[in-house]
Design an enzyme around this catalytic site. Structure first.
Site, short mmCIF file in Angstrom:
data_model
loop_
_atom_site.label_atom_id
_atom_site.label_comp_id
_atom_site.label_asym_id
_atom_site.label_seq_id
_atom_site.Cartn_x
_atom_site.Cartn_y
_atom_site.Cartn_z
N LYS A 85 1.40 4.35 7.00
CA LYS A 85 0.80 5.18 5.95
C LYS A 85 1.47 6.55 5.99
O LYS A 85 2.30 6.84 6.84
CB LYS A 85 -0.71 5.35 6.17
CG LYS A 85 -1.52 4.05 6.25
CD LYS A 85 -1.64 3.35 4.92
CE LYS A 85 -2.48 2.08 5.06
NZ LYS A 85 -2.55 1.32 3.79
N SER B 228 0.81 -1.22 0.00
CA SER B 228 0.00 0.00 0.00
C SER B 228 0.84 1.27 0.00
O SER B 228 0.32 2.35 -0.27
CB SER B 228 -0.94 0.02 1.21
OG SER B 228 -0.21 0.14 2.41
#
Length: 341
Positions: free
Chosen positions: A182, A141
């Site tokens: 993230k 991701s």
């Protein structure tokens, strides 16, 4: 006194009362420092436990040497592990007078130095873990900044530190507590919106400039067994999977590459009002990331609270495309000791 503290496996000789009390004073300073570190950083419990255990090993020969000077056998030190008895034993060791003929101890051996070195290394590593931690990337991701198989060094956030937009952070998932990584986009109070895959923060749009496409082999990762998503789909196994790459520059000036696969629902959102004490995160691989765009009620992570933050990704220490550490052909030498952008 330093000689006594740095010789945890050398039980030869004796220790005077002065050296005994100075050693306890140094130990008290170490414990106090550990408490302050734990109050300022999110220290894992095993770090404190390992440091205290090492400290006990370092002090034990001092207790034995003190007993030798008092003309007692070192076996009397066993009393220190008896509940409620160790306090009077400490006082006894601290005020006991030396004998004219102290008990001899075991002679010093070269093997003591090996034990001392290993113990000191363990203390250094344990203490340093209050400030950093290693992490491994199991999913894609955060491509292209982070690849599956990257091993990271993450610096722990202090309670007074303020994360900045664009930082790559490790945090605990607000729902199930798993460690996630993230990129921070929105701070508490910010208004964040995504339109046509582009990010707006407080009404100011990020700047985008095209970069060469991101290419990777169409093959399952050894970590999850999943194939990558491709802009040029369908792609047969073994061929090249392509994604568009853009340089995203936030209003703060932080710039980093992001990937685009296709137009999809999460490329178009309403405005997110980041609550106080919370943060808004996105994955760089925008079309293959479960992040703050998905609310917790919809099965996502939503906003991340401040106390869930662990630290900032600082350095890619090592990287491998495969599960075997000794499979040299699968190493990525170009990703060793690379700062995380």
């Amino acid at each position: 006194m330093t000689r006594f503290l740095l010789c945890p496996f050398d039980w030869s000789g004796t220790t005077s009362r002065r050296q005994f009390w100075l050693s306890l004073l140094v130990a008290l300073g170490v414990v106090s420092s550990l408490v302050l570190i734990a109050m300022s950083f999110q220290v894992e419990p095993w770090v404190s436990l390992s440091v205290l255990t090492c400290l006990q090993f370092a002090l034990w020969p001092i207790f034995v040497k003190r007993l030798h000077e008092m003309g007692r056998s070192g076996y009397w030190s066993i009393l220190l592990v008896v509940p409620f008895l160790f306090i009077p034993v400490f006082l006894w060791l601290g005020i006991g007078r030396p004998k004219h003929q102290p008990v001899d101890a075991w002679p010093s051996k070269p093997s003591h130095r090996v034990g001392q070195t290993l113990l000191l290394l363990l203390v250094c590593v344990s203490l340093s873990r209050a400030y950093w931690a290693p992490y491994w990337i199991p999913a894609g991701s955060m491509k292209p900044a982070l690849l599956v198989g990257d091993y990271l060094i993450v610096s722990h956030y202090g309670k007074t530190q303020i994360p900045q937009p664009g930082d790559v952070l490790v945090f605990r998932h607000p729902v199930h507590g798993t460690a996630f990584i993230k990129r921070l986009i929105g701070l508490p109070g910010d208004e964040v919106q995504i339109s046509n895959g582009k990010v707006s923060i407080n009404g100011i749009w990020a700047d985008y400039s095209a970069r060469p496409p991101f290419e990777e082999p169409m093959a399952p990762t050894w970590a999850s067994g999943q194939y990558p998503r491709c802009q040029n789909a369908p792609v047969e196994t073994g061929n090249v999977c392509v994604k568009s790459r853009w340089l995203e520059t936030l209003p703060s000036g932080k710039a980093y590459p992001v990937l685009d696969i296709a137009d999809q629902t999460l490329d178009h959102t309403g405005t997110f009002q980041v609550p106080n004490g919370h943060y808004f995160f996105l994955g760089d691989n925008r079309d293959n990331s479960s992040d703050s765009r998905i609310s917790q009620s919809a099965g996502g992570m939503g906003f991340v609270p401040r106390d869930a933050l662990i630290g900032r990704a600082e350095l890619i220490l090592f990287s491998s495309q495969g599960p075997q550490l000794l499979s040299f052909s699968q190493w990525r030498p170009g990703r060793f000791l690379v700062p995380v952008n």
